[in-house]
Design an enzyme around this catalytic site. Structure first.
Site, PDB file in Angstrom:
ATOM      1  N   GLU A   1       0.756  -1.422  -0.065  1.00  0.00           N
ATOM      2  CA  GLU A   1      -0.088  -0.205   0.088  1.00  0.00           C
ATOM      3  C   GLU A   1       0.871   1.395   0.017  1.00  0.00           C
ATOM      4  O   GLU A   1       0.742   2.120   0.824  1.00  0.00           O
ATOM      5  CB  GLU A   1      -0.925  -0.112   1.040  1.00  0.00           C
ATOM      6  CG  GLU A   1      -1.888  -1.355   0.951  1.00  0.00           C
ATOM      7  CD  GLU A   1      -3.038  -1.175   2.327  1.00  0.00           C
ATOM      8  OE1 GLU A   1      -2.850  -0.266   3.255  1.00  0.00           O
ATOM      9  OE2 GLU A   1      -3.994  -2.059   2.114  1.00  0.00           O
TER      10      GLU A   1
ATOM     11  N   GLU B   1      -5.078  -8.724   0.982  1.00  0.00           N
ATOM     12  CA  GLU B   1      -5.835  -8.418   2.338  1.00  0.00           C
ATOM     13  C   GLU B   1      -7.221  -8.316   2.055  1.00  0.00           C
ATOM     14  O   GLU B   1      -7.711  -7.598   1.003  1.00  0.00           O
ATOM     15  CB  GLU B   1      -5.226  -7.253   2.667  1.00  0.00           C
ATOM     16  CG  GLU B   1      -3.769  -7.426   3.507  1.00  0.00           C
ATOM     17  CD  GLU B   1      -3.374  -5.891   4.024  1.00  0.00           C
ATOM     18  OE1 GLU B   1      -4.167  -5.355   4.399  1.00  0.00           O
ATOM     19  OE2 GLU B   1      -2.136  -5.784   4.233  1.00  0.00           O
TER      20      GLU B   1
HETATM   21  C1  FCB Z   1      -4.078  -2.080   5.456  1.00  0.00           C
HETATM   22  C2  FCB Z   1      -2.966  -2.591   6.123  1.00  0.00           C
HETATM   23  C3  FCB Z   1      -2.786  -3.586   7.224  1.00  0.00           C
HETATM   24  C4  FCB Z   1      -4.113  -3.475   8.193  1.00  0.00           C
HETATM   25  C5  FCB Z   1      -5.547  -3.415   7.241  1.00  0.00           C
HETATM   26  C6  FCB Z   1      -6.531  -3.334   8.251  1.00  0.00           C
HETATM   27  O1  FCB Z   1      -4.533  -0.800   5.352  1.00  0.00           O
HETATM   28  O2  FCB Z   1      -2.011  -3.085   4.872  1.00  0.00           O
HETATM   29  O3  FCB Z   1      -1.617  -3.566   7.717  1.00  0.00           O
HETATM   30  O4  FCB Z   1      -3.853  -2.398   9.090  1.00  0.00           O
HETATM   31  O5  FCB Z   1      -5.486  -2.096   6.613  1.00  0.00           O
END
Ligand code: FCB
Length: 449
Positions: free
Chosen positions: A167, A354
Protein backbone atom coordinates in the site's frame (compact mmCIF):
# COMPACT_ATOMS: atom_id res chain seq x y z
CA UNK A 1 -28.08 -25.02 2.12
CA UNK A 2 -26.88 -23.55 -1.17
CA UNK A 3 -24.51 -25.04 -3.67
CA UNK A 4 -20.76 -25.22 -3.20
CA UNK A 5 -18.81 -22.75 -5.31
CA UNK A 6 -15.54 -24.44 -6.18
CA UNK A 7 -12.25 -22.59 -6.44
CA UNK A 8 -9.50 -23.58 -8.89
CA UNK A 9 -7.05 -26.30 -8.00
CA UNK A 10 -3.93 -24.87 -6.30
CA UNK A 11 -5.80 -21.72 -5.26
CA UNK A 12 -3.67 -20.19 -2.50
CA UNK A 13 -5.87 -19.74 0.57
CA UNK A 14 -3.90 -17.76 3.09
CA UNK A 15 -3.78 -15.21 5.84
CA UNK A 16 -1.69 -12.06 6.14
CA UNK A 17 0.16 -10.13 8.83
CA UNK A 18 2.86 -7.45 9.02
CA UNK A 19 6.03 -7.29 11.09
CA UNK A 20 5.33 -4.25 13.25
CA UNK A 21 1.76 -5.33 13.89
CA UNK A 22 2.58 -8.75 15.35
CA UNK A 23 6.26 -9.31 16.13
CA UNK A 24 7.06 -7.39 19.29
CA UNK A 25 10.60 -8.21 20.41
CA UNK A 26 11.42 -4.66 19.48
CA UNK A 27 14.84 -4.68 21.10
CA UNK A 28 15.61 -8.32 20.47
CA UNK A 29 18.13 -9.83 18.08
CA UNK A 30 19.85 -6.55 17.36
CA UNK A 31 16.76 -4.87 15.87
CA UNK A 32 17.09 -1.13 15.27
CA UNK A 33 14.48 1.55 15.81
CA UNK A 34 11.73 1.98 13.21
CA UNK A 35 9.63 5.04 12.45
CA UNK A 36 6.68 3.32 14.12
CA UNK A 37 8.62 2.86 17.38
CA UNK A 38 9.23 6.59 17.33
CA UNK A 39 5.72 7.53 16.26
CA UNK A 40 4.13 5.40 18.99
CA UNK A 41 6.21 7.27 21.56
CA UNK A 42 5.05 10.62 20.27
CA UNK A 43 2.19 11.68 22.56
CA UNK A 44 -1.24 11.79 20.94
CA UNK A 45 -0.38 9.87 17.79
CA UNK A 46 -1.56 6.36 18.64
CA UNK A 47 -4.74 5.43 20.47
CA UNK A 48 -4.19 4.82 24.17
CA UNK A 49 -0.42 5.31 23.77
CA UNK A 50 -0.21 1.73 22.47
CA UNK A 51 3.05 0.53 20.91
CA UNK A 52 4.27 -2.50 18.97
CA UNK A 53 6.92 -3.27 21.63
CA UNK A 54 5.29 -6.60 22.47
CA UNK A 55 2.33 -6.81 20.06
CA UNK A 56 1.49 -10.53 19.62
CA UNK A 57 5.01 -11.52 20.68
CA UNK A 58 5.22 -13.42 17.42
CA UNK A 59 9.00 -12.96 17.46
CA UNK A 60 9.09 -15.49 20.29
CA UNK A 61 5.94 -17.45 19.46
CA UNK A 62 6.29 -17.98 15.73
CA UNK A 63 6.42 -21.77 16.11
CA UNK A 64 3.09 -21.78 17.92
CA UNK A 65 1.72 -19.46 15.24
CA UNK A 66 2.83 -21.78 12.46
CA UNK A 67 1.06 -24.60 14.29
CA UNK A 68 -2.06 -22.44 14.32
CA UNK A 69 -1.78 -21.85 10.57
CA UNK A 70 -1.47 -25.55 10.10
CA UNK A 71 -4.53 -26.17 12.24
CA UNK A 72 -6.53 -23.79 10.03
CA UNK A 73 -5.11 -25.51 6.96
CA UNK A 74 -3.59 -22.42 5.35
CA UNK A 75 -1.81 -22.96 2.04
CA UNK A 76 -0.08 -19.57 2.12
CA UNK A 77 1.09 -17.05 4.68
CA UNK A 78 1.87 -13.45 3.83
CA UNK A 79 4.18 -11.71 6.29
CA UNK A 80 6.58 -8.79 6.12
CA UNK A 81 10.24 -8.45 6.97
CA UNK A 82 11.19 -5.72 9.43
CA UNK A 83 13.91 -3.73 7.69
CA UNK A 84 15.36 -2.54 11.06
CA UNK A 85 16.04 -6.17 11.98
CA UNK A 86 18.18 -6.62 8.88
CA UNK A 87 19.89 -3.23 8.79
CA UNK A 88 19.41 -1.62 12.23
CA UNK A 89 20.74 1.66 10.81
CA UNK A 90 18.87 1.24 7.55
CA UNK A 91 22.02 0.60 5.55
CA UNK A 92 25.66 -0.33 6.10
CA UNK A 93 26.17 -3.06 8.67
CA UNK A 94 24.01 -6.11 8.17
CA UNK A 95 22.58 -7.82 11.26
CA UNK A 96 22.69 -11.58 10.56
CA UNK A 97 20.52 -12.35 13.62
CA UNK A 98 17.67 -10.49 11.92
CA UNK A 99 17.93 -12.66 8.84
CA UNK A 100 18.18 -15.76 11.03
CA UNK A 101 14.71 -15.06 12.42
CA UNK A 102 13.08 -14.98 8.97
CA UNK A 103 15.17 -17.95 7.89
CA UNK A 104 13.68 -20.02 10.71
CA UNK A 105 10.21 -18.71 9.98
CA UNK A 106 10.45 -19.65 6.30
CA UNK A 107 11.76 -23.12 7.11
CA UNK A 108 8.98 -23.62 9.64
CA UNK A 109 6.37 -22.61 7.08
CA UNK A 110 7.77 -24.87 4.39
CA UNK A 111 7.90 -27.80 6.84
CA UNK A 112 4.22 -27.17 7.51
CA UNK A 113 3.45 -27.13 3.78
CA UNK A 114 2.67 -23.39 3.79
CA UNK A 115 3.93 -21.15 0.99
CA UNK A 116 5.59 -17.96 2.23
CA UNK A 117 4.63 -14.67 0.54
CA UNK A 118 7.18 -12.12 1.71
CA UNK A 119 6.50 -8.38 1.81
CA UNK A 120 9.66 -6.30 1.99
CA UNK A 121 8.13 -3.02 3.12
CA UNK A 122 5.07 -2.85 5.32
CA UNK A 123 5.81 0.63 6.69
CA UNK A 124 8.49 0.07 9.34
CA UNK A 125 11.30 2.19 7.90
CA UNK A 126 14.48 2.30 10.00
CA UNK A 127 14.40 5.54 12.00
CA UNK A 128 18.05 6.18 11.06
CA UNK A 129 16.94 6.61 7.44
CA UNK A 130 14.09 8.89 8.47
CA UNK A 131 16.66 11.04 10.25
CA UNK A 132 18.17 11.58 6.80
CA UNK A 133 14.86 12.46 5.17
CA UNK A 134 13.28 9.03 4.87
CA UNK A 135 11.40 8.30 1.66
CA UNK A 136 11.55 11.98 0.68
CA UNK A 137 15.28 11.44 0.16
CA UNK A 138 16.12 9.62 -3.07
CA UNK A 139 19.01 7.83 -1.30
CA UNK A 140 16.43 5.71 0.51
CA UNK A 141 15.70 4.05 -2.83
CA UNK A 142 19.30 2.85 -2.92
CA UNK A 143 19.11 1.66 0.67
CA UNK A 144 15.93 -0.29 -0.17
CA UNK A 145 17.66 -1.92 -3.10
CA UNK A 146 20.53 -3.08 -0.89
CA UNK A 147 18.13 -4.32 1.78
CA UNK A 148 16.15 -6.22 -0.87
CA UNK A 149 19.36 -7.80 -2.15
CA UNK A 150 20.35 -8.94 1.34
CA UNK A 151 16.96 -10.53 2.09
CA UNK A 152 16.69 -12.16 -1.29
CA UNK A 153 20.19 -13.56 -1.03
CA UNK A 154 19.29 -15.27 2.23
CA UNK A 155 15.73 -16.42 1.52
CA UNK A 156 15.53 -16.49 -2.27
CA UNK A 157 16.33 -20.18 -2.56
CA UNK A 158 13.13 -21.01 -0.64
CA UNK A 159 10.81 -18.05 -1.10
CA UNK A 160 9.14 -17.89 -4.51
CA UNK A 161 6.67 -15.03 -3.93
CA UNK A 162 7.89 -11.53 -3.19
CA UNK A 163 6.01 -8.31 -2.61
CA UNK A 164 8.02 -5.12 -2.79
CA UNK A 165 5.63 -2.69 -1.12
CA UNK A 166 2.43 -2.81 0.83
CA UNK A 167 0.00 0.00 0.00
CA UNK A 168 2.34 2.77 -1.13
CA UNK A 169 -0.64 5.18 -1.04
CA UNK A 170 -0.90 4.71 2.72
CA UNK A 171 2.85 5.03 3.29
CA UNK A 172 3.03 8.17 1.16
CA UNK A 173 -0.17 10.02 1.98
CA UNK A 174 -1.15 8.89 5.49
CA UNK A 175 2.50 9.13 6.46
CA UNK A 176 3.29 12.49 4.84
CA UNK A 177 0.10 14.31 3.89
CA UNK A 178 -2.44 13.68 6.65
CA UNK A 179 0.23 12.66 9.18
CA UNK A 180 -2.01 9.96 10.66
CA UNK A 181 0.77 7.43 10.23
CA UNK A 182 4.51 7.47 10.87
CA UNK A 183 6.52 9.58 10.28
CA UNK A 184 3.62 12.00 10.84
CA UNK A 185 4.55 14.63 8.25
CA UNK A 186 1.81 16.90 6.86
CA UNK A 187 3.01 18.27 3.56
CA UNK A 188 1.47 17.46 0.19
CA UNK A 189 4.59 18.02 -1.92
CA UNK A 190 6.59 15.73 0.37
CA UNK A 191 3.90 13.05 0.16
CA UNK A 192 3.86 13.17 -3.63
CA UNK A 193 7.65 12.99 -3.82
CA UNK A 194 7.61 10.09 -1.38
CA UNK A 195 5.10 8.26 -3.58
CA UNK A 196 7.50 8.60 -6.50
CA UNK A 197 10.43 7.24 -4.50
CA UNK A 198 8.36 4.33 -3.21
CA UNK A 199 7.38 3.45 -6.77
CA UNK A 200 10.93 3.84 -8.00
CA UNK A 201 12.20 1.59 -5.22
CA UNK A 202 9.57 -0.96 -6.24
CA UNK A 203 10.93 -1.06 -9.78
CA UNK A 204 14.52 -1.32 -8.57
CA UNK A 205 13.59 -4.12 -6.20
CA UNK A 206 11.81 -6.05 -8.95
CA UNK A 207 15.05 -6.04 -10.90
CA UNK A 208 17.16 -7.12 -7.91
CA UNK A 209 14.76 -9.94 -7.00
CA UNK A 210 14.72 -11.23 -10.54
CA UNK A 211 18.49 -11.09 -10.91
CA UNK A 212 19.05 -12.92 -7.65
CA UNK A 213 16.04 -15.20 -7.85
CA UNK A 214 15.47 -18.40 -9.75
CA UNK A 215 12.94 -19.69 -12.26
CA UNK A 216 10.25 -19.87 -9.57
CA UNK A 217 10.63 -16.26 -8.44
CA UNK A 218 7.44 -14.21 -8.75
CA UNK A 219 7.46 -10.52 -7.88
CA UNK A 220 4.55 -8.20 -7.30
CA UNK A 221 3.33 -5.10 -5.52
CA UNK A 222 0.34 -4.70 -3.21
CA UNK A 223 -1.98 -1.73 -3.55
CA UNK A 224 -5.04 -0.71 -1.59
CA UNK A 225 -7.60 -0.28 -4.30
CA UNK A 226 -11.18 0.84 -3.94
CA UNK A 227 -13.90 1.37 -6.47
CA UNK A 228 -14.78 5.06 -6.36
CA UNK A 229 -18.34 6.13 -7.07
CA UNK A 230 -19.85 9.63 -7.29
CA UNK A 231 -22.37 10.57 -4.58
CA UNK A 232 -24.71 11.81 -7.33
CA UNK A 233 -24.80 11.97 -11.09
CA UNK A 234 -23.87 15.66 -11.04
CA UNK A 235 -20.90 16.74 -13.14
CA UNK A 236 -19.13 18.01 -9.98
CA UNK A 237 -19.53 14.78 -8.05
CA UNK A 238 -18.39 12.73 -11.00
CA UNK A 239 -15.27 14.87 -11.30
CA UNK A 240 -14.73 14.49 -7.53
CA UNK A 241 -14.90 10.71 -7.85
CA UNK A 242 -12.49 10.80 -10.77
CA UNK A 243 -10.01 12.86 -8.73
CA UNK A 244 -10.15 10.52 -5.78
CA UNK A 245 -9.69 7.56 -8.11
CA UNK A 246 -6.66 9.36 -9.55
CA UNK A 247 -5.24 10.02 -6.11
CA UNK A 248 -5.84 6.56 -4.62
CA UNK A 249 -5.76 4.12 -7.53
CA UNK A 250 -4.42 5.45 -10.82
CA UNK A 251 -1.49 7.37 -9.30
CA UNK A 252 0.07 4.04 -8.34
CA UNK A 253 -1.27 1.59 -10.92
CA UNK A 254 -0.61 3.73 -14.01
CA UNK A 255 3.14 4.10 -13.45
CA UNK A 256 3.62 0.42 -12.55
CA UNK A 257 1.58 -0.98 -15.43
CA UNK A 258 1.66 1.81 -18.03
CA UNK A 259 4.89 3.63 -17.23
CA UNK A 260 3.35 7.10 -16.76
CA UNK A 261 1.62 9.16 -14.11
CA UNK A 262 -1.99 10.09 -14.95
CA UNK A 263 -2.03 13.48 -16.71
CA UNK A 264 -5.05 14.78 -14.83
CA UNK A 265 -3.34 14.20 -11.48
CA UNK A 266 -0.02 15.69 -12.59
CA UNK A 267 -1.99 18.79 -13.55
CA UNK A 268 -3.93 18.76 -10.27
CA UNK A 269 -0.73 18.47 -8.20
CA UNK A 270 0.83 21.31 -10.17
CA UNK A 271 3.79 22.61 -8.16
CA UNK A 272 3.54 19.57 -5.91
CA UNK A 273 4.11 17.13 -8.80
CA UNK A 274 7.13 14.90 -8.16
CA UNK A 275 10.62 15.44 -9.43
CA UNK A 276 11.13 12.61 -11.90
CA UNK A 277 14.53 11.81 -13.41
CA UNK A 278 15.23 10.35 -16.82
CA UNK A 279 14.79 6.58 -16.69
CA UNK A 280 12.59 6.59 -13.58
CA UNK A 281 9.36 5.71 -15.36
CA UNK A 282 11.01 2.88 -17.21
CA UNK A 283 12.40 1.54 -13.92
CA UNK A 284 9.01 1.79 -12.20
CA UNK A 285 7.27 -0.11 -14.98
CA UNK A 286 9.69 -3.04 -14.89
CA UNK A 287 7.44 -6.00 -15.59
CA UNK A 288 5.79 -7.48 -12.49
CA UNK A 289 4.39 -10.98 -12.23
CA UNK A 290 1.36 -10.16 -10.13
CA UNK A 291 -0.66 -7.43 -8.51
CA UNK A 292 -1.82 -7.86 -4.94
CA UNK A 293 -5.15 -6.22 -4.20
CA UNK A 294 -6.02 -5.15 -0.67
CA UNK A 295 -9.75 -4.59 -0.61
CA UNK A 296 -11.89 -3.51 2.34
CA UNK A 297 -14.55 -1.05 1.17
CA UNK A 298 -15.64 1.34 -1.56
CA UNK A 299 -15.40 5.13 -1.64
CA UNK A 300 -18.35 7.36 -2.46
CA UNK A 301 -17.28 10.94 -3.18
CA UNK A 302 -18.96 14.32 -3.44
CA UNK A 303 -17.47 17.61 -4.60
CA UNK A 304 -16.73 19.99 -1.72
CA UNK A 305 -14.89 23.32 -2.11
CA UNK A 306 -13.83 23.03 1.56
CA UNK A 307 -12.61 19.47 1.17
CA UNK A 308 -8.81 19.68 1.27
CA UNK A 309 -6.58 19.88 -1.76
CA UNK A 310 -8.76 17.45 -3.71
CA UNK A 311 -11.94 19.49 -2.97
CA UNK A 312 -13.89 16.38 -2.11
CA UNK A 313 -15.72 14.79 0.80
CA UNK A 314 -16.57 11.17 1.33
CA UNK A 315 -20.18 10.22 1.80
CA UNK A 316 -21.44 7.33 3.89
CA UNK A 317 -24.28 5.65 2.05
CA UNK A 318 -27.32 5.18 4.26
CA UNK A 319 -28.82 1.78 4.95
CA UNK A 320 -25.42 0.15 4.64
CA UNK A 321 -23.69 -1.90 7.29
CA UNK A 322 -20.38 -0.67 8.69
CA UNK A 323 -17.51 -2.40 10.49
CA UNK A 324 -15.76 -1.18 13.65
CA UNK A 325 -13.47 0.88 11.40
CA UNK A 326 -16.58 2.62 10.10
CA UNK A 327 -15.88 1.07 6.71
CA UNK A 328 -18.95 0.26 4.65
CA UNK A 329 -19.44 -3.43 3.93
CA UNK A 330 -19.65 -3.64 0.14
CA UNK A 331 -18.67 -7.10 -1.15
CA UNK A 332 -19.53 -6.35 -4.81
CA UNK A 333 -16.66 -3.86 -4.67
CA UNK A 334 -14.19 -6.73 -4.56
CA UNK A 335 -15.55 -8.07 -7.83
CA UNK A 336 -15.63 -4.55 -9.31
CA UNK A 337 -12.02 -3.96 -8.27
CA UNK A 338 -10.68 -7.24 -9.63
CA UNK A 339 -12.58 -6.66 -12.85
CA UNK A 340 -11.30 -3.12 -13.19
CA UNK A 341 -7.63 -3.89 -12.55
CA UNK A 342 -7.81 -6.82 -14.92
CA UNK A 343 -9.43 -4.71 -17.64
CA UNK A 344 -7.36 -1.53 -17.24
CA UNK A 345 -3.97 -2.91 -16.20
CA UNK A 346 -3.79 -6.52 -17.37
CA UNK A 347 -1.56 -7.77 -14.57
CA UNK A 348 -0.72 -11.36 -15.52
CA UNK A 349 -1.90 -12.66 -12.14
CA UNK A 350 -3.91 -11.23 -9.27
CA UNK A 351 -4.02 -12.09 -5.58
CA UNK A 352 -6.31 -10.69 -2.94
CA UNK A 353 -3.51 -9.94 -0.51
CA UNK A 354 -5.77 -8.52 2.22
CA UNK A 355 -9.47 -8.58 2.98
CA UNK A 356 -11.19 -8.75 6.33
CA UNK A 357 -13.12 -6.82 8.94
CA UNK A 358 -12.80 -5.43 12.45
CA UNK A 359 -15.57 -6.20 14.92
CA UNK A 360 -15.56 -5.97 18.70
CA UNK A 361 -15.09 -9.62 19.57
CA UNK A 362 -15.39 -11.05 23.04
CA UNK A 363 -14.51 -14.34 24.62
CA UNK A 364 -17.71 -16.10 25.68
CA UNK A 365 -18.20 -17.85 29.06
CA UNK A 366 -17.32 -21.12 27.33
CA UNK A 367 -14.00 -19.70 26.17
CA UNK A 368 -15.12 -19.48 22.53
CA UNK A 369 -15.16 -16.40 20.30
CA UNK A 370 -18.26 -16.20 18.13
CA UNK A 371 -17.91 -13.71 15.29
CA UNK A 372 -20.76 -14.39 12.87
CA UNK A 373 -20.44 -10.95 11.27
CA UNK A 374 -16.82 -11.57 10.27
CA UNK A 375 -17.75 -14.95 8.89
CA UNK A 376 -20.57 -13.38 6.85
CA UNK A 377 -18.23 -10.62 5.66
CA UNK A 378 -15.66 -13.13 4.47
CA UNK A 379 -18.23 -15.43 2.90
CA UNK A 380 -19.78 -12.59 0.90
CA UNK A 381 -16.35 -11.47 -0.33
CA UNK A 382 -15.23 -15.02 -1.18
CA UNK A 383 -18.36 -15.32 -3.32
CA UNK A 384 -17.43 -12.16 -5.21
CA UNK A 385 -13.92 -13.51 -5.77
CA UNK A 386 -15.44 -16.68 -7.15
CA UNK A 387 -17.62 -14.60 -9.47
CA UNK A 388 -14.49 -12.88 -10.82
CA UNK A 389 -12.75 -16.22 -11.40
CA UNK A 390 -15.81 -17.54 -13.23
CA UNK A 391 -15.47 -14.63 -15.64
CA UNK A 392 -11.90 -15.54 -16.43
CA UNK A 393 -10.11 -13.07 -14.16
CA UNK A 394 -6.77 -14.66 -13.19
CA UNK A 395 -7.13 -14.62 -9.41
CA UNK A 396 -4.65 -17.09 -7.92
CA UNK A 397 -5.09 -16.69 -4.17
CA UNK A 398 -6.78 -14.95 -1.27
CA UNK A 399 -5.18 -13.83 1.99
CA UNK A 400 -7.46 -12.97 4.87
CA UNK A 401 -6.52 -9.98 7.01
CA UNK A 402 -5.56 -11.07 9.50
CA UNK A 403 -4.25 -14.33 10.90
CA UNK A 404 -4.66 -12.84 14.37
CA UNK A 405 -5.73 -9.68 16.16
CA UNK A 406 -2.88 -7.21 16.18
CA UNK A 407 -1.61 -3.65 16.45
CA UNK A 408 -3.85 -1.69 14.11
CA UNK A 409 -1.55 1.32 13.56
CA UNK A 410 -3.01 4.59 14.85
CA UNK A 411 -5.89 2.63 16.41
CA UNK A 412 -3.52 0.64 18.61
CA UNK A 413 -5.04 -2.59 19.88
CA UNK A 414 -8.59 -1.26 19.82
CA UNK A 415 -9.54 -2.90 16.51
CA UNK A 416 -9.61 -6.65 16.12
CA UNK A 417 -9.25 -7.99 12.56
CA UNK A 418 -8.08 -11.51 13.37
CA UNK A 419 -9.64 -14.84 12.55
CA UNK A 420 -7.77 -15.72 15.74
CA UNK A 421 -8.41 -13.86 18.98
CA UNK A 422 -5.36 -12.68 20.92
CA UNK A 423 -5.70 -12.17 24.66
CA UNK A 424 -2.89 -9.63 24.97
CA UNK A 425 -2.13 -9.96 28.71
CA UNK A 426 -1.58 -13.74 28.43
CA UNK A 427 -0.82 -13.91 24.68
CA UNK A 428 -3.25 -16.79 24.45
CA UNK A 429 -4.56 -17.40 20.92
CA UNK A 430 -8.15 -18.57 20.43
CA UNK A 431 -9.25 -19.53 16.94
CA UNK A 432 -12.49 -17.63 16.33
CA UNK A 433 -15.58 -19.18 14.79
CA UNK A 434 -14.63 -17.39 11.55
CA UNK A 435 -11.18 -18.99 11.67
CA UNK A 436 -12.65 -22.47 12.00
CA UNK A 437 -14.99 -21.69 9.13
CA UNK A 438 -12.11 -20.47 6.91
CA UNK A 439 -10.51 -23.84 7.61
CA UNK A 440 -13.63 -25.58 6.28
CA UNK A 441 -13.59 -23.44 3.15
CA UNK A 442 -9.96 -24.36 2.53
CA UNK A 443 -10.62 -28.04 3.08
CA UNK A 444 -13.52 -28.00 0.63
CA UNK A 445 -11.71 -25.53 -1.64
CA UNK A 446 -15.09 -23.94 -1.97
CA UNK A 447 -17.69 -21.79 -0.30
CA UNK A 448 -21.43 -22.35 0.20
CA UNK A 449 -23.35 -19.81 -1.85
C1 FCB B 1 -4.30 -2.22 5.57
C2 FCB B 1 -2.92 -2.55 6.06
C3 FCB B 1 -2.86 -3.59 7.12
C4 FCB B 1 -4.01 -3.49 8.09
C5 FCB B 1 -5.32 -3.36 7.36
C6 FCB B 1 -6.53 -3.29 8.27
O1 FCB B 1 -4.32 -0.92 5.11
O2 FCB B 1 -2.11 -2.97 4.98
O3 FCB B 1 -1.61 -3.50 7.75
O4 FCB B 1 -3.79 -2.47 8.98
O5 FCB B 1 -5.30 -2.26 6.52
Amino acid sequence: MGSLLHFPEHFVWGAATASYQIEGGYEKGGRGESIWDRFCRTPGKVYNGDTGDVACDHYHRYREDIALMREIGLKGYRFSVAWPRIFPEGRGTLNPAGLDFYDRLVDGLLDAGIQPFVTLYHWDLPQALQDRGGWANRDTVVAFRDYTAAVSERLGDRVAHWITHNEPWVAAFLGHETGMHAPGITDLATAVQVSHHLLLSHGEAVRVLRERGNARTQVGIVCNIAPVQPASESEEDRAAARRFDGYLNRWFLDPVFKGAYPEDMLAWYGDCAPEVQVGDMKAISEKTDFLGVNYYTRSVMAADPEGGFLRIRDVHPENSEYTEMDWEIYPEGLYETLNRVHRDYKAPLLYVTENGAAFSDEVGPDGQVRDPRRKAYLRDHFIQAHRAIQEGIPLAGYFVWSLMDNFEWAHGYSKRFGITYVDYPTQQRILKESGRWVGEVILANGVEA
